[in-house]
Design a protein around this motif. Structure first.
Motif, PDB file in Angstrom:
ATOM      1  N   UNK A   1       0.847  -1.196   0.000  1.00 21.66           N
ATOM      2  CA  UNK A   1       0.000   0.000   0.000  1.00 21.66           C
ATOM      3  C   UNK A   1       0.882   1.245   0.000  1.00 21.66           C
ATOM      4  N   UNK A   2       0.558   2.226  -0.860  1.00 23.67           N
ATOM      5  CA  UNK A   2       1.320   3.472  -0.878  1.00 23.67           C
ATOM      6  C   UNK A   2       0.424   4.704  -0.770  1.00 23.67           C
ATOM      7  N   UNK A   3      -0.876   4.490  -0.673  1.00 25.18           N
ATOM      8  CA  UNK A   3      -1.828   5.602  -0.549  1.00 25.18           C
ATOM      9  C   UNK A   3      -3.061   5.078   0.185  1.00 25.18           C
ATOM     10  N   UNK A   4      -3.497   5.830   1.204  1.00 26.18           N
ATOM     11  CA  UNK A   4      -4.655   5.333   1.957  1.00 26.18           C
ATOM     12  C   UNK A   4      -5.319   6.462   2.737  1.00 26.18           C
ATOM     13  N   UNK A   5      -6.591   6.690   2.453  1.00 27.17           N
ATOM     14  CA  UNK A   5      -7.441   7.611   3.217  1.00 27.17           C
ATOM     15  C   UNK A   5      -6.860   9.010   3.374  1.00 27.17           C
ATOM     16  N   UNK A   6      -6.300   9.541   2.290  1.00 30.54           N
ATOM     17  CA  UNK A   6      -5.760  10.894   2.364  1.00 30.54           C
ATOM     18  C   UNK A   6      -6.128  11.639   1.077  1.00 30.54           C
ATOM     19  N   UNK A   7      -7.184  12.436   1.158  1.00 32.53           N
ATOM     20  CA  UNK A   7      -7.692  13.150  -0.015  1.00 32.53           C
ATOM     21  C   UNK A   7      -6.668  14.130  -0.556  1.00 32.53           C
ATOM     22  N   UNK A   8      -5.915  14.758   0.321  1.00 32.85           N
ATOM     23  CA  UNK A   8      -4.938  15.749  -0.136  1.00 32.85           C
ATOM     24  C   UNK A   8      -3.837  15.097  -0.968  1.00 32.85           C
ATOM     25  N   UNK A   9      -3.371  13.946  -0.532  1.00 29.44           N
ATOM     26  CA  UNK A   9      -2.329  13.244  -1.291  1.00 29.44           C
ATOM     27  C   UNK A   9      -2.834  12.929  -2.703  1.00 29.44           C
ATOM     28  N   UNK A  10      -4.095  12.514  -2.797  1.00 34.28           N
ATOM     29  CA  UNK A  10      -4.689  12.219  -4.097  1.00 34.28           C
ATOM     30  C   UNK A  10      -4.848  13.492  -4.920  1.00 34.28           C
ATOM     31  N   UNK A  11      -5.357  14.538  -4.291  1.00 34.24           N
ATOM     32  CA  UNK A  11      -5.598  15.777  -5.003  1.00 34.24           C
ATOM     33  C   UNK A  11      -4.345  16.408  -5.575  1.00 34.24           C
ATOM     34  N   UNK A  12      -3.222  16.232  -4.885  1.00 35.89           N
ATOM     35  CA  UNK A  12      -1.956  16.820  -5.323  1.00 35.89           C
ATOM     36  C   UNK A  12      -1.105  15.853  -6.144  1.00 35.89           C
ATOM     37  N   UNK A  13      -1.613  14.641  -6.372  1.00 37.81           N
ATOM     38  CA  UNK A  13      -0.790  13.576  -6.957  1.00 37.81           C
ATOM     39  C   UNK A  13      -0.330  13.885  -8.379  1.00 37.81           C
ATOM     40  N   UNK A  14      -1.225  14.421  -9.210  1.00 38.39           N
ATOM     41  CA  UNK A  14      -0.851  14.712 -10.594  1.00 38.39           C
ATOM     42  C   UNK A  14       0.250  15.765 -10.667  1.00 38.39           C
ATOM     43  N   UNK A  15       0.080  16.850  -9.912  1.00 43.47           N
ATOM     44  CA  UNK A  15       1.094  17.903  -9.939  1.00 43.47           C
ATOM     45  C   UNK A  15       2.431  17.402  -9.396  1.00 43.47           C
ATOM     46  N   UNK A  16       2.380  16.563  -8.366  1.00 43.20           N
ATOM     47  CA  UNK A  16       3.609  16.078  -7.738  1.00 43.20           C
ATOM     48  C   UNK A  16       4.346  15.062  -8.599  1.00 43.20           C
ATOM     49  N   UNK A  17       3.593  14.240  -9.328  1.00 44.93           N
ATOM     50  CA  UNK A  17       4.205  13.132 -10.055  1.00 44.93           C
ATOM     51  C   UNK A  17       4.318  13.362 -11.556  1.00 44.93           C
ATOM     52  N   UNK A  18       3.398  14.129 -12.131  1.00 43.00           N
ATOM     53  CA  UNK A  18       3.341  14.257 -13.588  1.00 43.00           C
ATOM     54  C   UNK A  18       2.794  13.017 -14.263  1.00 43.00           C
ATOM     55  N   UNK A  19       2.067  12.198 -13.504  1.00 41.68           N
ATOM     56  CA  UNK A  19       1.666  10.876 -14.000  1.00 41.68           C
ATOM     57  C   UNK A  19       0.782  10.955 -15.243  1.00 41.68           C
ATOM     58  N   UNK A  20      -0.190  11.854 -15.239  1.00 39.08           N
ATOM     59  CA  UNK A  20      -1.095  11.906 -16.392  1.00 39.08           C
ATOM     60  C   UNK A  20      -0.394  12.473 -17.623  1.00 39.08           C
ATOM     61  N   UNK A  21       0.494  13.421 -17.420  1.00 38.25           N
ATOM     62  CA  UNK A  21       1.256  13.952 -18.552  1.00 38.25           C
ATOM     63  C   UNK A  21       2.078  12.851 -19.205  1.00 38.25           C
TER      64      UNK A  21
END
Length: 480
Positions: free
Chosen positions: A268-288
């Protein structure tokens, strides 16, 4: 890096729980009719990356270790790195005519972006950052194949659905203990589900309503309680003459069922944290990065469509008609637009806080909105150019029967014999009219989700103020 034989042996050894046409699969998946074509085609990709003449493009070594890894696990830090990634992605895509939406580099790329951004996940719990880094390094070291599932079932999309514990459909956490989290429910739409080493799961719709839907993990595909329920295969015969595309590149999509699946905490690397999810794209560039890989593949797909239509035109001598030139020009325009958007994202890339050079997102967002709208038109052009030729398509067995002389006389082309002409038009039929081809069209339409929602997001996040200021300044000058 692994080769094709190693990939096949590993998938066969897993004995994943895969269901198709009412039966549970047994034995080697690589020998079963619905799966053997795509497994063999993926094996070709793995073999290709290991060929000595391709290793410079397809492999890299880390500074501290003399180990060769696959290109898609590499963290790009320079434009040259991104260019090399584009070239390798497209080399692989050309081996499948751009038809393999889940070639290994797609999910490898996603995992790379998450692994490089491990500190983002460590903000919640240090262990989560350690977990995603370890999962990435394990996948890189073993050259694992991965599928994913990000979509909830379409049973009921009302808000109340996510609070109803009496009828769990979308996968959610139903228990948490010292070993890990227990998942119950289902997810869509795992392409090549059951045909990969691992399954990666990220939050889907509804996660902002109930944190039992808020998780990210990666587990082996043979985890107890994990089932892959496949749709029927759209390749109805093995013949590459009859089904030149489906026989090789039918990926098969599946519903993933979690039947009280225990996901260990170390996965597990993500659990019950909306902020981590909300900031995930900007932090990782995953969708780009996922968009970059997809547009690379889609460019190759249009290249194949252009070449296919040109050959069809030559076969029946229709290139000189103005309306044919108009249609061919549409394909060329699509190709050049997609290429330009791809290169723009590459040359305008910027490094994120973790040192990953992320492709510029705006050109890619434009591409992923443009392509789903234009792809059905490209398929229509194939249909219009082929006309009755896409219906008069005898099978391979017909050409080995007593009617072969009739076929040779009446189905010949202007510059090719009848069998060659039918084979060409069967390829066009397989892309433009078969069940396999129809699935390709639907796949491209919704590749990144609902096009209306994507358009709204693109508009909402596009910075228009400079252009507003420019017009306002012009109007202000008129008053002087």
């Amino acid at each position: 890096m692994i080769n094709g034989e190693e990939y096949i042996e590993r998938i066969d050894a897993l004995q994943n729980e895969v269901w198709i046409e009412g039966g549970k699969c047994s034995g080697k998946l690589s020998e079963l009719a619905p799966f053997k074509g795509i497994i063999k085609s993926k094996a070709v990709l793995y073999d290709y990356q290991c060929q000595p003449e391709n290793q410079k493009l397809f492999q890299y070594s880390t500074p501290d270790r003399k180990v060769d890894y696959g290109f898609s696990y590499h963290q790009p830090t320079t434009v040259e790195d991104l260019t090399k990634r584009r070239l390798a992605t497209q080399e692989w895509a050309r081996l499948s005519a751009g038809l393999m939406g889940r070639s290994p580099d797609y999910m490898n790329t996603l995992l790379m972006t998450l692994g490089m951004a491990a500190p983002h996940f460590a903000q919640d719990q240090k262990a989560f950052g350690d977990n995603i880094k370890r999962l990435y390094e394990k996948a890189r070291a073993e050259d694992l194949s991965i599928t994913h599932t990000f979509i909830n079932p379409q049973v009921n999309r009302s808000v109340g659905q996510y609070f109803d514990d009496t009828n769990v459909t979308a996968a959610k956490v139903i228990e948490e203990n010292k070993e890990g989290i227990v998942i119950q429910g289902a997810r869509l739409l795992a392409t090549q589900g059951g045909l990969t080493d691992e399954l990666l799961v990220l939050p889907a719709g509804g996660y902002t309503l109930d944190d039992s839907y808020l998780f990210g993990f990666m587990i082996p595909s043979d985890t107890k309680g994990l089932k892959f329920l496949c749709r029927e295969s759209f390749c109805y015969r093995d013949s590459r003459f009859d089904h030149p595309l489906a026989s090789q590149f039918e990926e098969i999509d599946s519903i993933v069922v979690f039947d009280h699946v225990l996901v260990p905490w170390e996965c597990v690397f993500l659990y019950k944290n909306v902020k981590i999810v909300g900031d995930m794209e900007e932090a990782t560039g995953m969708y780009a990065f996922l968009q970059f890989q997809s547009v690379c593949r889609q460019v190759v797909k249009v290249e194949y469509i252009l070449g296919l239509c040109e050959l069809m035109g030559e076969a029946i001598q229709i290139q000189e008609y103005e309306h044919i030139k108009l249609k061919m020009s549409e394909i060329i325009t699509t190709l050049e637009i997609m290429k330009a958007l791809l290169i723009a994202s590459e040359v305008n890339s910027q490094a994120n806080q973790y040192g990953t050079l992320v492709p510029e997102s705006q050109p890619l967002k434009a591409a992923i909105q443009y392509f789903p709208s234009v792809y059905p038109r490209l398929i229509e052009i194939i249909q219009l150019l082929g006309a009755s030729g896409l219906i008069s398509i005898p099978t391979e067995k017909d050409f080995d029967s007593d009617i072969q002389e009739d076929l040779a006389r009446y189905l010949q082309g202007a510059n090719i014999n009848a069998k060659e002409r039918v084979q060409l038009f069967r390829m066009a039929w397989d892309l433009g009219m078969s069940a396999f081809g129809s699935r390709q069209t639907q796949f491209e339409r919704f590749f990144f989700g609902d096009p209306i929602r994507l358009s709204a997001i693109h508009y909402n996040r596009y910075y228009t103020q400079p252009y507003v200021d420019m017009v306002q300044a012009f109007l202000n000058n008129l008053e002087k």
